[in-house]
Design an enzyme around this catalytic site. Structure first.
Site, PDB file in Angstrom:
ATOM      1  N   ASP A   1       9.034   2.045 -10.769  1.00 21.59           N
ATOM      2  CA  ASP A   1       7.801   2.641  -9.909  1.00 21.59           C
ATOM      3  C   ASP A   1       8.255   1.488  -8.786  1.00 21.59           C
ATOM      4  O   ASP A   1       7.003   0.624  -9.046  1.00 21.59           O
ATOM      5  CB  ASP A   1       6.554   3.384 -10.831  1.00 21.59           C
ATOM      6  CG  ASP A   1       6.145   1.630 -11.160  1.00 21.59           C
ATOM      7  OD1 ASP A   1       7.324   0.397 -11.852  1.00 21.59           O
ATOM      8  OD2 ASP A   1       4.661   1.637 -11.664  1.00 21.59           O
TER       9      ASP A   1
ATOM     10  N   ASP B   1       9.923  -4.348 -10.000  1.00 23.30           N
ATOM     11  CA  ASP B   1      10.341  -3.249  -9.930  1.00 23.30           C
ATOM     12  C   ASP B   1      11.878  -3.336  -8.803  1.00 23.30           C
ATOM     13  O   ASP B   1      12.973  -3.503  -9.235  1.00 23.30           O
ATOM     14  CB  ASP B   1      10.247  -2.086  -9.696  1.00 23.30           C
ATOM     15  CG  ASP B   1       8.793  -1.676 -10.505  1.00 23.30           C
ATOM     16  OD1 ASP B   1       9.094  -1.161 -11.101  1.00 23.30           O
ATOM     17  OD2 ASP B   1       7.668  -2.313 -10.089  1.00 23.30           O
TER      18      ASP B   1
ATOM     19  N   ASN C   1       3.282   2.534 -10.040  1.00 29.87           N
ATOM     20  CA  ASN C   1       2.369   1.874  -9.079  1.00 29.87           C
ATOM     21  C   ASN C   1       1.846   2.400  -7.836  1.00 29.87           C
ATOM     22  O   ASN C   1       0.818   2.021  -6.897  1.00 29.87           O
ATOM     23  CB  ASN C   1       3.541   0.393  -8.348  1.00 29.87           C
ATOM     24  CG  ASN C   1       3.497  -0.397  -9.361  1.00 29.87           C
ATOM     25  OD1 ASN C   1       2.660  -1.185  -9.919  1.00 29.87           O
ATOM     26  ND2 ASN C   1       5.232  -0.975  -9.750  1.00 29.87           N
TER      27      ASN C   1
ATOM     28  N   THR D   1      10.687   0.158 -16.005  1.00 27.24           N
ATOM     29  CA  THR D   1       9.417  -1.284 -15.524  1.00 27.24           C
ATOM     30  C   THR D   1       8.753  -0.714 -15.299  1.00 27.24           C
ATOM     31  O   THR D   1       7.997  -0.828 -14.520  1.00 27.24           O
ATOM     32  CB  THR D   1      10.665  -1.491 -15.329  1.00 27.24           C
ATOM     33  OG1 THR D   1      11.263  -0.689 -13.868  1.00 27.24           O
ATOM     34  CG2 THR D   1      11.479  -2.358 -15.107  1.00 27.24           C
TER      35      THR D   1
ATOM     36  N   PHE E   1      -0.856  -2.801 -17.157  1.00 29.18           N
ATOM     37  CA  PHE E   1      -0.845  -1.564 -16.036  1.00 29.18           C
ATOM     38  C   PHE E   1       0.182  -0.277 -16.797  1.00 29.18           C
ATOM     39  O   PHE E   1      -0.042   0.630 -17.167  1.00 29.18           O
ATOM     40  CB  PHE E   1      -0.294  -1.878 -14.926  1.00 29.18           C
ATOM     41  CG  PHE E   1      -0.186  -1.018 -14.057  1.00 29.18           C
ATOM     42  CD1 PHE E   1      -1.760  -0.344 -13.616  1.00 29.18           C
ATOM     43  CD2 PHE E   1       1.096   0.003 -12.982  1.00 29.18           C
ATOM     44  CE1 PHE E   1      -1.272   0.803 -12.398  1.00 29.18           C
ATOM     45  CE2 PHE E   1       1.600   1.075 -13.225  1.00 29.18           C
ATOM     46  CZ  PHE E   1      -0.116   1.031 -12.094  1.00 29.18           C
ATOM     47  N   ASN E   2       1.477  -0.817 -16.889  1.00 29.59           N
ATOM     48  CA  ASN E   2       2.084   0.034 -17.740  1.00 29.59           C
ATOM     49  C   ASN E   2       2.172   1.351 -18.834  1.00 29.59           C
ATOM     50  O   ASN E   2       2.077   2.519 -18.488  1.00 29.59           O
ATOM     51  CB  ASN E   2       3.707  -0.076 -17.599  1.00 29.59           C
ATOM     52  CG  ASN E   2       4.356  -1.070 -16.410  1.00 29.59           C
ATOM     53  OD1 ASN E   2       3.648  -0.292 -15.795  1.00 29.59           O
ATOM     54  ND2 ASN E   2       4.944  -1.955 -16.064  1.00 29.59           N
TER      55      ASN E   2
ATOM     56  N   HIS F   1       7.815  -9.172 -13.040  1.00 26.19           N
ATOM     57  CA  HIS F   1       7.497  -9.071 -14.755  1.00 26.19           C
ATOM     58  C   HIS F   1       8.937  -8.213 -14.741  1.00 26.19           C
ATOM     59  O   HIS F   1       9.422  -8.683 -15.976  1.00 26.19           O
ATOM     60  CB  HIS F   1       6.790  -7.948 -14.734  1.00 26.19           C
ATOM     61  CG  HIS F   1       5.516  -8.444 -14.593  1.00 26.19           C
ATOM     62  ND1 HIS F   1       4.180  -8.685 -15.563  1.00 26.19           N
ATOM     63  CD2 HIS F   1       4.249  -8.067 -13.557  1.00 26.19           C
ATOM     64  CE1 HIS F   1       3.111  -9.148 -15.056  1.00 26.19           C
ATOM     65  NE2 HIS F   1       3.684  -9.000 -13.803  1.00 26.19           N
ATOM     66  N   ASP F   2       8.975  -7.066 -14.248  1.00 28.21           N
ATOM     67  CA  ASP F   2      10.569  -6.210 -14.271  1.00 28.21           C
ATOM     68  C   ASP F   2      11.518  -6.832 -14.599  1.00 28.21           C
ATOM     69  O   ASP F   2      12.700  -6.677 -15.526  1.00 28.21           O
ATOM     70  CB  ASP F   2      10.445  -5.015 -13.388  1.00 28.21           C
ATOM     71  CG  ASP F   2       8.783  -4.436 -13.546  1.00 28.21           C
ATOM     72  OD1 ASP F   2       8.498  -4.212 -14.492  1.00 28.21           O
ATOM     73  OD2 ASP F   2       8.228  -3.494 -12.609  1.00 28.21           O
TER      74      ASP F   2
END
Ligand code: BDR
Ligand code: CA
Length: 314
Positions: A10, A15, A39, A124, A165-166, A239-240
């Site tokens: 996203d 990402d 996102n 992700t 979040f995810n 993060h991703d």
């Protein structure tokens, strides 16, 4: 042999870097990119995937748009982190890379069944597309080598005190994935908060002296200001790409086997990943849970991928 993967994303600043790592590192073979609402809205995350691929010259990887909302609840986006476009900061050229007409879930299904070996899925983003795939095509579970996802946490959340979040955006989808029986590796906030884009990292990217590296620096600069404003971070966690790095070289991300359950009903904890590292509960060990990142090797791979994709500036 490169590990065949599909990224479900996203974009999203981190990402975008995950896509670059997957496309630029020779240890993985990126077979497809699928997008989902998270996102930002699906239209924006899909446009952003096309923008990133156009800029990086990734033109032979099919991109498909997937679900525009979570399975049950309304969509919540992360505009505070990623901005109105979902990828605020750099100016991107008009994308020339297009999406295929298939729905993301059908593209994943086709790639899984066309590929001679089982394929690793790297989500992700909220897990809506993956949950739908496993529901619509349950026989495809056998074609998935592993699901290596960014999401959840062994400790605290970032969207609520308890939820990352995810997982927060689509807890029912996450619950379905963790209970699917497909091998799952969870790269949560506890490990992705070790992937900090420090000034040293930015200097290494700057030093590549390519247009792509410049855009990465601009993305990270905009992303850093959101993390500073919202959470007081000195350097933002990327993060991703950690999930992609785990596939590239499993030694970069140390994991332990544990039960992970997704809280669906908690009054204050909906969307939390309950990770039973100490095995208090007699529940199946359904996930490898990431604990520790080898930051040096991680950044070497990411900078190396951007170098490999980039063309000299000017
Ligand atoms: C996750 O949420 C999104 O904002 C990021 O792209 C990442 O996938 C981190 O919680
Ligand atoms: Ca993401």
């Amino acid at each position: 042999m490169a590990v065949p993967i599909i990224i479900d994303c996203d974009p999203g600043h981190d990402d975008a870097l995950a896509i670059l790592l997957a496309a630029g590192d020779p240890a993985v073979d990126l077979l497809a990119i699928t997008t989902v609402a998270g996102n930002q809205t699906l239209a924006k995350t899909t446009l952003n995937a096309r923008r990133v691929c156009t800029l990086a010259g990734i033109d032979a990887v099919p991109i498909a748009a997937g679900c525009d909302r979570p399975l049950l609840q309304p969509l919540v986006v992360a505009e505070d982190v990623h901005g109105e476009s979902g990828l605020d900061g750099p100016r991107f050229p008009e994308p020339t890379v297009h999406t295929v007409t298939e729905h993301a879930v059908d593209l994943i299904h086709r790639v899984l069944n066309d590929h001679p070996e089982p394929v690793t899925l790297v989500p992700t983003a909220p897990l809506t597309n993956i949950a739908l795939l496993l529901t619509r095509y349950p026989q495809d579970a056998a074609r998935i080598r592993e699901i290596v996802l960014m999401g959840g946490s062994t400790t605290r959340g970032n969207r609520t005190p308890a939820a990352e979040f995810n997982i927060f955006v689509d807890p029912e989808a996450a619950d379905l994935v963790f209970r699917s029986g497909v091998p799952v590796t969870m790269c949560g906030l506890n490990v992705t908060h070790q992937a900090l884009a420090t000034p040293d990292v930015l200097a290494r990217l700057e030093g590549l002296d390519t247009e792509l590296a410049q855009v990465c620096v601009q993305m990270l600069t905009s992303y850093a200001s959101a993390y500073r404003r919202l959470w007081g971070f000195s350097h933002p966690p990327v993060h991703d790409p950690v999930a992609v790095a785990r596939v590239i070289d499993p030694g970069i991300v140390r994991c332990t086997r544990a039960n992970v359950s997704v809280e669906l009903r908690g009054q204050y904890t909906r969307g939390a990943t309950v990770v039973d590292i100490h095995r208090y509960l007699d529940r199946p060990l359904n996930a490898q849970v990431a604990l520790e990142l080898d930051t040096e090797r991680f950044w070497d791979r990411l900078v190396g991928a951007v170098r490999a994709l980039g063309s000299a500036r000017g």
